[in-house]
Design a protein around this motif. Structure first.
Motif, PDB file in Angstrom:
ATOM      1  N   HIS A   1     -25.758  -5.792  38.506  1.00 63.28           N
ATOM      2  CA  HIS A   1     -25.151  -6.429  39.685  1.00 63.28           C
ATOM      3  C   HIS A   1     -23.652  -6.122  39.788  1.00 63.28           C
ATOM      4  O   HIS A   1     -23.083  -6.089  40.869  1.00 63.28           O
ATOM      5  CB  HIS A   1     -25.396  -7.936  39.614  1.00 63.28           C
TER       6      HIS A   1
ATOM      7  N   HIS B   1     -29.141 -15.112  42.725  1.00 61.30           N
ATOM      8  CA  HIS B   1     -27.789 -14.555  42.641  1.00 61.30           C
ATOM      9  C   HIS B   1     -27.032 -15.176  41.459  1.00 61.30           C
ATOM     10  O   HIS B   1     -26.303 -14.500  40.740  1.00 61.30           O
ATOM     11  CB  HIS B   1     -27.057 -14.810  43.962  1.00 61.30           C
TER      12      HIS B   1
ATOM     13  N   HIS C   1     -16.137 -14.220  46.647  1.00 63.48           N
ATOM     14  CA  HIS C   1     -17.103 -13.867  45.602  1.00 63.48           C
ATOM     15  C   HIS C   1     -16.764 -12.523  44.956  1.00 63.48           C
ATOM     16  O   HIS C   1     -17.257 -12.204  43.881  1.00 63.48           O
ATOM     17  CB  HIS C   1     -18.496 -13.824  46.254  1.00 63.48           C
TER      18      HIS C   1
ATOM     19  N   HIS D   1     -25.539 -13.262  37.848  1.00 64.19           N
ATOM     20  CA  HIS D   1     -24.209 -13.390  37.245  1.00 64.19           C
ATOM     21  C   HIS D   1     -24.282 -13.946  35.833  1.00 64.19           C
ATOM     22  O   HIS D   1     -23.447 -13.644  34.992  1.00 64.19           O
ATOM     23  CB  HIS D   1     -23.335 -14.322  38.096  1.00 64.19           C
TER      24      HIS D   1
ATOM     25  N   HIS E   1     -19.941  -5.518  42.503  1.00 67.18           N
ATOM     26  CA  HIS E   1     -18.669  -6.244  42.381  1.00 67.18           C
ATOM     27  C   HIS E   1     -17.504  -5.361  41.985  1.00 67.18           C
ATOM     28  O   HIS E   1     -16.368  -5.802  42.009  1.00 67.18           O
ATOM     29  CB  HIS E   1     -18.813  -7.366  41.340  1.00 67.18           C
TER      30      HIS E   1
HETATM   31 ZN   LIG Z   1     -22.585 -11.411  43.035  1.00 70.87          ZN
END
Ligand SMILES: [Zn+2]
Length: 270
Positions: A115, A102, A200, A106, A119
C-alpha cells in the motif's frame, strides 16, 4: 439505468482524468513537481498493471455479487426491507468495509509494504489516483470487495451506484485542485473530499494513519481517525522514498520486497 451507469464508468474515469489534468495544470492548488512530465509518466507507468488487474478483478467481484444475490446469501438478504433501503444501507456498509480494509492496509506490515507505493508520491495530482501496486489492488478490490459484497448481500445496483460515486471522487481526491472553500467545508461533513483525503498522504505517520474513508468521511468522524490539518500545511509522501530513483516504475513495483523503514522502526519498538 443501472446497466447504463455500469457501462459508462470507464468513460467517467477517463473524463475525470482529462478534466482534473486540465484544471490542475491551469489552476494548480499546490506547487507542481519539478519535472511534471516525468511524474505523470511514472505514475501512469506504475498504474498500467494495476489497471489491468483491476479490470479483471472487477469481473470476479461482479460474479461474487450476482452469486450471493442468486443464492440469497448475506445480511441484506436476511431482512425484509424495501429495495431502496437495501441499496442505501448496502452502499454505507460497503464503504464501512472499505474503511476497515484500508485500516488493515496500514496496520498489517505485509499489506503496508504494497500500500505504501500509493503513499510514496511526494506530489499529488490526478495521476496519483491510479498509482497502486497490483497486489494492493488485489487486496482492496478483489479480496475485500468480493468478500464484503457476499457478507453484506450487496445488491448489484448498490455496487454500481457506489462505483459511480467512488471513481470521480478518487480522481478528485488526489488531483492538485481544491473545491471552493464553502463547498469543501459542507461536503467534507459527509464525503471524503479532496482536502479531507489529502491529509491521508502526509509524511507524518499519525496523519498518514488517519482519514481512511473512501467515499464517506463518516467513519473517520465516528472512530476519531481524523484531524484538522490543512493540505497546504503538510508535506506529502514517505521519508523512506527520498531519492528520485525510488520513484521509477520498476523500483516502485519491487519496493515491497525491499527494506521498509517503518517496519524496522516497529520491530525496534517491540
Ligand atoms: Zn492509505
Amino acid at each position: 439505468m443501472i446497466e447504463f451507469l455500469g457501462n459508462i464508468q470507464p468513460i467517467i474515469l477517463l473524463f475525470m482524468l482529462v478534466l482534473m489534468y486540465s484544471i490542475e495544470n491551469i489552476f494548480p492548488y499546490l506547487e507542481k513537481p519539478d519535472r511534471p512530465a516525468q511524474h505523470y509518466k511514472r505514475n501512469y507507468g506504475t498504474s498500467v498493471i494495476s489497471f489491468v488487474v483491476n479490470a479483471l478483478m472487477g469481473a470476479i467481484v461482479v460474479m461474487a455479487i450476482v452469486t450471493a444475490n442468486h443464492k440469497q446469501i448475506g445480511l441484506l438478504n436476511l431482512v425484509n426491507i424495501p429495495k431502496y433501503a437495501k441499496i442505501i444501507i448496502g452502499i454505507l456498509l460497503f464503504d464501512f468495509g472499505s474503511y476497515l480494509t484500508h485500516n488493515l492496509q496500514h496496520r498489517i506490515p505485509l499489506l503496508w509494504r504494497f500500500h505504501r507505493v500509493h503513499h510514496s508520491d511526494f506530489h499529488l495530482n490526478s495521476s496519483s489516483s491510479l498509482r497502486f501496486h497490483p497486489v494492493d489492488v488485489i487486496v482492496s478490490q478483489c479480496i475485500y470487495q468480493s468478500l464484503g459484497a457476499i457478507v453484506i448481500g450487496l445488491p448489484v445496483s448498490a455496487f454500481v451506484i457506489y462505483g459511480t460515486i467512488a471513481i470521480p471522487l478518487l480522481i478528485m481526491q488526489h488531483s492538485n485542485v481544491r473545491l471552493p472553500q464553502n463547498v469543501e467545508r459542507v461536503a467534507c461533513l459527509i464525503f471524503a473530499t479532496p482536502c479531507w483525503h489529502k491529509i491521508h498522504h502526509s509524511t507524518e505517520q499519525p496523519l498518514t494513519d488517519s482519514h481512511y474513508g473512501d467515499v464517506f468521511s463518516l467513519w473517520d468522524r465516528l472512530f476519531g481517525t481524523w484531524g484538522y490539518t490543512k493540505p497546504h500545511e503538510i508535506k506529502y509522501g514517505l521519508d523512506e522514498f527520498k531519492s528520485n530513483e525510488q520513484h521509477q516504475v520498476w523500483y516502485l513495483l519491487k519496493s515491497p520486497v525491499k527494506n521498509n523503514q517503518r517496519l524496522l522502526d516497529d520491530q525496534r519498538q517491540e
